[in-house]
Design an enzyme around this catalytic site. Structure first.
Site, PDB file in Angstrom:
ATOM      1  N   SER A   1       4.940  -1.725 -11.344  1.00 37.61           N
ATOM      2  CA  SER A   1       3.614  -1.605 -10.741  1.00 37.61           C
ATOM      3  C   SER A   1       2.536  -1.512 -11.818  1.00 37.61           C
ATOM      4  O   SER A   1       1.535  -2.236 -11.798  1.00 37.61           O
ATOM      5  CB  SER A   1       3.561  -0.375  -9.828  1.00 37.61           C
ATOM      6  OG  SER A   1       2.264  -0.148  -9.328  1.00 37.61           O
TER       7      SER A   1
ATOM      8  N   ASP B   1       1.610  -6.135  -5.830  1.00 37.14           N
ATOM      9  CA  ASP B   1       1.707  -4.708  -6.151  1.00 37.14           C
ATOM     10  C   ASP B   1       0.988  -3.868  -5.106  1.00 37.14           C
ATOM     11  O   ASP B   1       1.476  -2.806  -4.713  1.00 37.14           O
ATOM     12  CB  ASP B   1       1.128  -4.429  -7.535  1.00 37.14           C
ATOM     13  CG  ASP B   1       1.113  -2.943  -7.850  1.00 37.14           C
ATOM     14  OD1 ASP B   1       2.197  -2.336  -7.874  1.00 37.14           O
ATOM     15  OD2 ASP B   1       0.019  -2.387  -8.033  1.00 37.14           O
TER      16      ASP B   1
ATOM     17  N   HIS C   1      -3.722   2.377 -20.471  1.00 38.70           N
ATOM     18  CA  HIS C   1      -3.450   2.855 -19.108  1.00 38.70           C
ATOM     19  C   HIS C   1      -2.879   4.260 -19.182  1.00 38.70           C
ATOM     20  O   HIS C   1      -1.990   4.544 -19.977  1.00 38.70           O
ATOM     21  CB  HIS C   1      -2.440   1.954 -18.405  1.00 38.70           C
ATOM     22  CG  HIS C   1      -2.042   2.479 -17.055  1.00 38.70           C
ATOM     23  ND1 HIS C   1      -2.810   2.281 -15.932  1.00 38.70           N
ATOM     24  CD2 HIS C   1      -0.980   3.217 -16.657  1.00 38.70           C
ATOM     25  CE1 HIS C   1      -2.237   2.876 -14.894  1.00 38.70           C
ATOM     26  NE2 HIS C   1      -1.127   3.454 -15.311  1.00 38.70           N
TER      27      HIS C   1
ATOM     28  N   ARG D   1       5.752   1.567  -0.420  1.00 34.56           N
ATOM     29  CA  ARG D   1       6.477   2.652  -1.086  1.00 34.56           C
ATOM     30  C   ARG D   1       5.926   4.011  -0.690  1.00 34.56           C
ATOM     31  O   ARG D   1       6.659   4.984  -0.544  1.00 34.56           O
ATOM     32  CB  ARG D   1       6.375   2.483  -2.610  1.00 34.56           C
ATOM     33  CG  ARG D   1       7.222   1.342  -3.171  1.00 34.56           C
ATOM     34  CD  ARG D   1       6.808   1.002  -4.586  1.00 34.56           C
ATOM     35  NE  ARG D   1       6.878   2.166  -5.456  1.00 34.56           N
ATOM     36  CZ  ARG D   1       6.116   2.337  -6.523  1.00 34.56           C
ATOM     37  NH1 ARG D   1       5.199   1.438  -6.843  1.00 34.56           N
ATOM     38  NH2 ARG D   1       6.246   3.417  -7.264  1.00 34.56           N
TER      39      ARG D   1
ATOM     40  N   LYS E   1      -0.099  -5.062 -13.377  1.00 38.14           N
ATOM     41  CA  LYS E   1      -1.567  -5.072 -13.406  1.00 38.14           C
ATOM     42  C   LYS E   1      -2.083  -5.221 -14.837  1.00 38.14           C
ATOM     43  O   LYS E   1      -3.089  -5.898 -15.079  1.00 38.14           O
ATOM     44  CB  LYS E   1      -2.111  -3.786 -12.770  1.00 38.14           C
ATOM     45  CG  LYS E   1      -1.813  -3.679 -11.276  1.00 38.14           C
ATOM     46  CD  LYS E   1      -2.564  -2.549 -10.620  1.00 38.14           C
ATOM     47  CE  LYS E   1      -1.991  -1.178 -10.964  1.00 38.14           C
ATOM     48  NZ  LYS E   1      -0.748  -0.884 -10.268  1.00 38.14           N
TER      49      LYS E   1
END
Length: 442
Positions: free
Chosen positions: A183, A161, A82, A168, A187
């Site tokens: 967050s 999320d 990621h 947010r 995932k």
């Protein structure tokens, strides 16, 4: 549990139990807690922070708020990657087939772009016929057959999320490290990988503007992974200019093919892919150490095995693999405009966010969720930090379908690039790594 008591506890700095956090997330996901109360809770977290145990509990609660992916039927250690995002961050398009060619299964759930950050799914959809909405059966079948599959993230993966992020975004609580970390990691955990590698960016084109912020975020995410039993490692990399030369969906696909075929592309993009990939091979047990993994991946690039794996990925997901040899099959906006240097001198700084904004103006990015984009729009940079330029030398080539967008995009490019008499030093691409054992500076 009374939500108002939970808000009060967090407002006053008291630590919340995992049971309270689980109930909070489950109730909010089910629509039993109104947005105004959850917004108050988020603001309390923004100011008071969270302990490592609280952040881990929040992450797991969000990961378990919907479906999870089981990759157990696919042999081998699955390592997910990621990136915290940025401009011209085309790593997945190179890295996924490269690592898969080394025998490590790569199962990626990716998203679309919003603002100046590009989305992997948008880039892949620039390939004629490429399908990014795979069923679970197709996803696992492709992963087992060719070792790599990339699909869009479905709404049933970590739905808490999705709800929290939207809230947010409109309550000025984005810049909270516990909320960012939970967050991202929720995932990744729901996506089913055995191990997780994080590329945490810092610089003008990144969310974390300073190295200190980037290392703190990395430590938090690695800590979460460790607490929930997933080996997690972070690489801290800089984004003081666009990572690649191309900014825009089809243009970035073309640059990824350039790197996979050895035909060009930004050296920094190639280097970050080799670096991240080498760590992934070590984590998966396919390389004894970083140096061995790096050499292996270089061989796979030089021998075109990674390029062949990219073509197999495209074909498996309905795309036309001929794009590998014929870039003209990719869409390209009809209007081309060159931005010339207003002076001679050295490139002293590049505001990557402004470059990304220019691409968005041209039609390559979204200002709001769901907005239609032009997959053939964007720009290609012709200069890097430290380069020497002559008066009138090209800074960038712009591509758009709408000529009225060119003046604004050109102004953004001109404002992004500072030219002066002194040669600027290029920053290090890799600043360090973070593991459960601690920080390792390069």
């Amino acid at each position: 549990m009374r939500i108002v008591d939970t808000i009060l506890d967090k407002r006053d700095g008291r630590e919340l139990s995992a049971a309270v956090i689980n109930e909070l997330i489950a109730s909010y996901t089910a629509g039993e807690i109104p947005d105004y109360q959850m917004a108050a809770f988020l603001m309390a977290v923004y100011f008071r922070g969270m302990t490592a145990a609280e952040t881990a509990a929040l992450t797991l609660a969000m990961a378990k708020s919907g479906a999870t992916v089981d990759l157990g039927a696919v042999p081998g250690v699955k390592v997910d990657k990621h990136s915290t995002g940025g401009v011209a961050d085309t790593t997945t398009l190179v890295l996924a087939p490269l690592v898969a060619a080394a025998g490590v299964p790569v199962a990626k759930m990716s998203g679309r772009g919003l603002g100046f950050t590009g989305g992997t799914i948008d880039k892949l959809e620039a390939i004629p016929g490429f399908r990014t909405a795979l069923s679970s059966e197709e996803f696992l079948a492709n992963l087992g057959r060719i070792g790599v599959a990339i699909t869009g993230q479905t709404a049933d993966i970590a739905p808490a999320d999705g709800k929290l992020y939207a809230l947010r975004d409109v309550t000025a609580t984005i810049e909270s490290i516990p909320l960012i970390a939970s967050s991202v990691m929720s995932k990744k955990i729901a996506a089913g990988a055995d191990k997780i590698l994080l590329d945490v960016k810092t610089g003008s084109g990144a969310f974390m503007k300073t190295p200190e912020q980037a290392f703190k975020l990395a430590e938090t995410m690695v800590g979460i992974g460790t607490l929930v039993g997933r080996e997690t490692m972070a690489v801290i990399s800089t984004m003081h200019e666009p990572l690649g030369l191309a900014v825009g969906n089809s243009l970035e696909v073309a640059e990824a093919i350039d790197i996979l075929s050895g035909a060009g592309g930004a050296p920094e993009l190639r280097e970050i892919c080799l670096t991240l990939g080498a760590h992934m091979l070590v984590m998966a047990g396919k390389a004894a150490d970083f140096a061995a993994g790096y050499r292996k991946l270089q061989e796979l690039l030089d021998g075109k095995e990674a390029l062949a794996k990219f073509a197999a990925l495209v074909a498996a997901q309905g795309g036309n693999p001929d794009v590998v040899a014929n870039r003209a099959l990719l869409p390209l906006a009809a209007i081309r405009h060159i931005v010339a240097s207003p002076a001679g001198g050295f490139v002293q700084s590049v505001d990557a966010a402004r470059i990304g904004y220019a691409a968005m103006i041209l039609g390559a990015g979204r200002e709001y969720k769901g907005q239609q984009i032009d997959l053939g729009a964007g720009l290609v940079m012709h200069c890097r930090l430290g380069d020497k330029l002559a008066l009138g030398q090209p800074l960038a080539t712009l591509y758009t379908a709408d000529p009225t967008k060119i003046p604004s995009a050109e102004a953004a490019i001109s404002a992004a690039i500072t030219i002066g008499p002194d040669k600027a030093a290029r920053p290090e691409l890799i600043l360090g790594t973070v593991t459960a054992a601690g920080i390792n500076m390069v």
